[in-house]
Motif scaffolding. Structure first.
Motif, PDB file in Angstrom:
ATOM      1  N   ILE A  57     -10.313 -12.124   2.035  1.00 10.16           N
ATOM      2  CA  ILE A  57      -9.118 -12.951   2.235  1.00 10.16           C
ATOM      3  C   ILE A  57      -8.900 -13.906   1.066  1.00 10.16           C
ATOM      4  O   ILE A  57      -7.773 -14.096   0.601  1.00 10.16           O
ATOM      5  CB  ILE A  57      -9.215 -13.719   3.565  1.00 10.16           C
ATOM      6  N   ASP A  58      -9.974 -14.506   0.566  1.00 16.31           N
ATOM      7  CA  ASP A  58      -9.846 -15.466  -0.537  1.00 16.31           C
ATOM      8  C   ASP A  58      -9.533 -14.791  -1.871  1.00 16.31           C
ATOM      9  O   ASP A  58      -9.240 -15.477  -2.851  1.00 16.31           O
ATOM     10  CB  ASP A  58     -11.140 -16.275  -0.677  1.00 16.31           C
ATOM     11  N   GLN A  59      -9.596 -13.455  -1.910  1.00 14.45           N
ATOM     12  CA  GLN A  59      -9.343 -12.730  -3.157  1.00 14.45           C
ATOM     13  C   GLN A  59      -8.001 -11.995  -3.158  1.00 14.45           C
ATOM     14  O   GLN A  59      -7.646 -11.360  -4.145  1.00 14.45           O
ATOM     15  CB  GLN A  59     -10.460 -11.712  -3.408  1.00 14.45           C
ATOM     16  N   LEU A  60      -7.258 -12.080  -2.059  1.00 11.64           N
ATOM     17  CA  LEU A  60      -5.995 -11.346  -1.965  1.00 11.64           C
ATOM     18  C   LEU A  60      -5.022 -11.835  -3.038  1.00 11.64           C
ATOM     19  O   LEU A  60      -4.789 -13.030  -3.194  1.00 11.64           O
ATOM     20  CB  LEU A  60      -5.381 -11.515  -0.573  1.00 11.64           C
ATOM     21  N   SER A  61      -4.442 -10.875  -3.757  1.00  8.79           N
ATOM     22  CA  SER A  61      -3.575 -11.201  -4.895  1.00  8.79           C
ATOM     23  C   SER A  61      -2.106 -11.160  -4.508  1.00  8.79           C
ATOM     24  O   SER A  61      -1.723 -10.624  -3.462  1.00  8.79           O
ATOM     25  CB  SER A  61      -3.817 -10.196  -6.029  1.00  8.79           C
ATOM     26  N   PHE A  76       0.311  -8.703  -1.657  1.00  8.85           N
ATOM     27  CA  PHE A  76       1.383  -9.097  -0.747  1.00  8.85           C
ATOM     28  C   PHE A  76       2.710  -8.432  -1.123  1.00  8.85           C
ATOM     29  O   PHE A  76       3.530  -8.139  -0.244  1.00  8.85           O
ATOM     30  CB  PHE A  76       1.515 -10.615  -0.717  1.00  8.85           C
ATOM     31  N   THR A  77       2.894  -8.163  -2.404  1.00 12.70           N
ATOM     32  CA  THR A  77       4.080  -7.406  -2.822  1.00 12.70           C
ATOM     33  C   THR A  77       4.048  -6.015  -2.205  1.00 12.70           C
ATOM     34  O   THR A  77       5.073  -5.500  -1.734  1.00 12.70           O
ATOM     35  CB  THR A  77       4.142  -7.296  -4.351  1.00 12.70           C
ATOM     36  N   SER A  78       2.857  -5.406  -2.174  1.00 16.12           N
ATOM     37  CA  SER A  78       2.718  -4.087  -1.542  1.00 16.12           C
ATOM     38  C   SER A  78       3.049  -4.156  -0.055  1.00 16.12           C
ATOM     39  O   SER A  78       3.677  -3.244   0.496  1.00 16.12           O
ATOM     40  CB  SER A  78       1.301  -3.552  -1.742  1.00 16.12           C
ATOM     41  N   CYS A  86      -4.975   3.405   9.021  1.00 12.49           N
ATOM     42  CA  CYS A  86      -5.883   2.279   9.218  1.00 12.49           C
ATOM     43  C   CYS A  86      -6.527   2.012   7.866  1.00 12.49           C
ATOM     44  O   CYS A  86      -7.216   2.873   7.307  1.00 12.49           O
ATOM     45  CB  CYS A  86      -6.954   2.609  10.258  1.00 12.49           C
ATOM     46  N   MET A  87      -6.259   0.830   7.312  1.00 10.10           N
ATOM     47  CA  MET A  87      -6.709   0.512   5.954  1.00 10.10           C
ATOM     48  C   MET A  87      -7.761  -0.586   5.962  1.00 10.10           C
ATOM     49  O   MET A  87      -7.655  -1.551   6.723  1.00 10.10           O
ATOM     50  CB  MET A  87      -5.532   0.060   5.093  1.00 10.10           C
ATOM     51  N   PHE A  88      -8.754  -0.435   5.094  1.00 11.10           N
ATOM     52  CA  PHE A  88      -9.752  -1.465   4.874  1.00 11.10           C
ATOM     53  C   PHE A  88      -9.479  -2.080   3.513  1.00 11.10           C
ATOM     54  O   PHE A  88      -9.669  -1.424   2.484  1.00 11.10           O
ATOM     55  CB  PHE A  88     -11.157  -0.866   4.913  1.00 11.10           C
ATOM     56  N   ALA A  89      -8.972  -3.322   3.507  1.00 11.23           N
ATOM     57  CA  ALA A  89      -8.705  -4.008   2.241  1.00 11.23           C
ATOM     58  C   ALA A  89     -10.019  -4.539   1.691  1.00 11.23           C
ATOM     59  O   ALA A  89     -10.749  -5.271   2.364  1.00 11.23           O
ATOM     60  CB  ALA A  89      -7.720  -5.150   2.457  1.00 11.23           C
ATOM     61  N   VAL A 119      -8.467   0.446   0.367  1.00  5.65           N
ATOM     62  CA  VAL A 119      -7.468   0.023  -0.617  1.00  5.65           C
ATOM     63  C   VAL A 119      -7.884  -1.313  -1.218  1.00  5.65           C
ATOM     64  O   VAL A 119      -8.744  -2.017  -0.689  1.00  5.65           O
ATOM     65  CB  VAL A 119      -6.058  -0.096   0.009  1.00  5.65           C
ATOM     66  N   SER A 120      -7.236  -1.666  -2.298  1.00  2.23           N
ATOM     67  CA  SER A 120      -7.557  -2.916  -2.989  1.00  2.23           C
ATOM     68  C   SER A 120      -6.772  -4.082  -2.413  1.00  2.23           C
ATOM     69  O   SER A 120      -5.571  -3.978  -2.153  1.00  2.23           O
ATOM     70  CB  SER A 120      -7.234  -2.776  -4.485  1.00  2.23           C
ATOM     71  N   GLY A 121      -7.470  -5.190  -2.220  1.00  3.74           N
ATOM     72  CA  GLY A 121      -6.808  -6.430  -1.862  1.00  3.74           C
ATOM     73  C   GLY A 121      -6.502  -7.276  -3.076  1.00  3.74           C
ATOM     74  O   GLY A 121      -5.876  -8.334  -2.965  1.00  3.74           O
ATOM     75  N   LYS A 122      -6.908  -6.791  -4.243  1.00  2.00           N
ATOM     76  CA  LYS A 122      -6.746  -7.562  -5.487  1.00  2.00           C
ATOM     77  C   LYS A 122      -5.653  -6.995  -6.378  1.00  2.00           C
ATOM     78  O   LYS A 122      -5.280  -7.597  -7.373  1.00  2.00           O
ATOM     79  CB  LYS A 122      -8.077  -7.585  -6.248  1.00  2.00           C
TER      80      LYS A 122
END
Length: 257
Positions: free
Chosen positions: A13-17, A21-23, A174-177, A232-235
């Motif tokens: 959560i602290d690394q989400l870019s 959020f654009t995605s 079902c995605m794992f960020a 998927v990437s959260g960054k």
């Protein structure tokens, strides 16, 4: 209604870019509804330390005493959930935080009280509240807490909670960020892997270190009855030009589009 469930670990959560959020906004434009289930390990461990409570784990699951559960609930509901909801709102996405115990959303039974304490195994997800929020175009953000038939609160592993909610909603994905773009095989991100291939690459040593618990969680989600999960990437951006980026893991050669 096409729905995507995204599981966010507490450390991610602290690394989400901004690109992440654009995605999410691009997915919304493409007609997808979004649901989040999140963990909160780092925040929980930090508060346990402040409160002088030593974390105990058994087979990878947090042992949860009544004292620990009070702290877990306080952190998940009062800090981690608020943090993720605020991030979504900051990026123009309407979100509502709810507990897995609200209206007995996640019904669970105690797994092993002697070794794990108040840790639950999901028996049923009452998804009416989730559907109600989705119909109003809100993003539900769910804590991995559950309750027994007699309303005893239980701590639920976030991966298992995410898989159960995903299955109950019959989601498209079902995605794992995570903090990586996907599973790296032979130097590049693998777009599709079968379950037995993942096991093979772990044994071969291509999947190592911090990726192992990520894919183990994904495999556990498949074992719960899902046909497909994605890492998927959260960054970074993970959805562009109506294309998902990451690694899809399936039981068999069954690509979910």
């Amino acid at each position: 209604m096409k729905t995507i469930l995204i599981k966010c670990g507490g450390s991610v959560i602290d690394q989400l870019s901004d690109d992440f959020f654009t995605s999410l906004k691009e997915l919304k434009k493409s007609g997808y509804q979004l649901v989040f289930v999140h963990g909160g390990g780092p925040d929980i461990n930090e508060m346990l330390k402040v409160m002088g409570v030593e974390p105990v784990f058994h087979n990878g699951l947090r042992k949860t005493t009544a004292e620990t559960l009070n702290i877990v609930e306080m952190v998940l509901s009062g800090k981690t959930n608020r943090k993720l909801v605020q991030l979504l709102s900051k990026h123009g996405l309407s979100a509502v935080g709810i507990n897995g115990t609200d209206d007995q959303l996640i019904q669970a039974s105690i797994i092993d009280e002697e070794n794990l304490g108040l840790v639950g195994n999901v028996q049923q997800v009452n998804s009416d509240l989730i559907h109600l929020l989705l119909e109003k175009d809100y993003i539900p953000v769910i804590t991995p807490l559950g309750s027994t038939e007699d309303s005893k609160k239980l701590n639920i592993n976030a991966d298992y909670a995410a898989a159960a909610v995903a299955k109950s909603l019959n989601v498209e994905h079902c995605m794992f960020a995570t903090d990586v773009e996907g599973i790296i095989i032979d130097g590049k991100v693998a777009s599709l892997l079968e379950e037995d291939e993942v096991t093979h690459y772990i044994e071969e040593g291509q999947i190592t270190g911090g990726m192992i618990p990520k894919v183990t969680s994904a495999l556990a989600a498949l074992d719960s009855g899902l046909k497909s999960v994605m890492i998927v990437s959260g960054k970074k951006a993970f959805y562009q030009d109506e294309t998902l980026k990451g690694t899809q893991i399936v039981k068999k050669q069954e690509v979910i589009k």
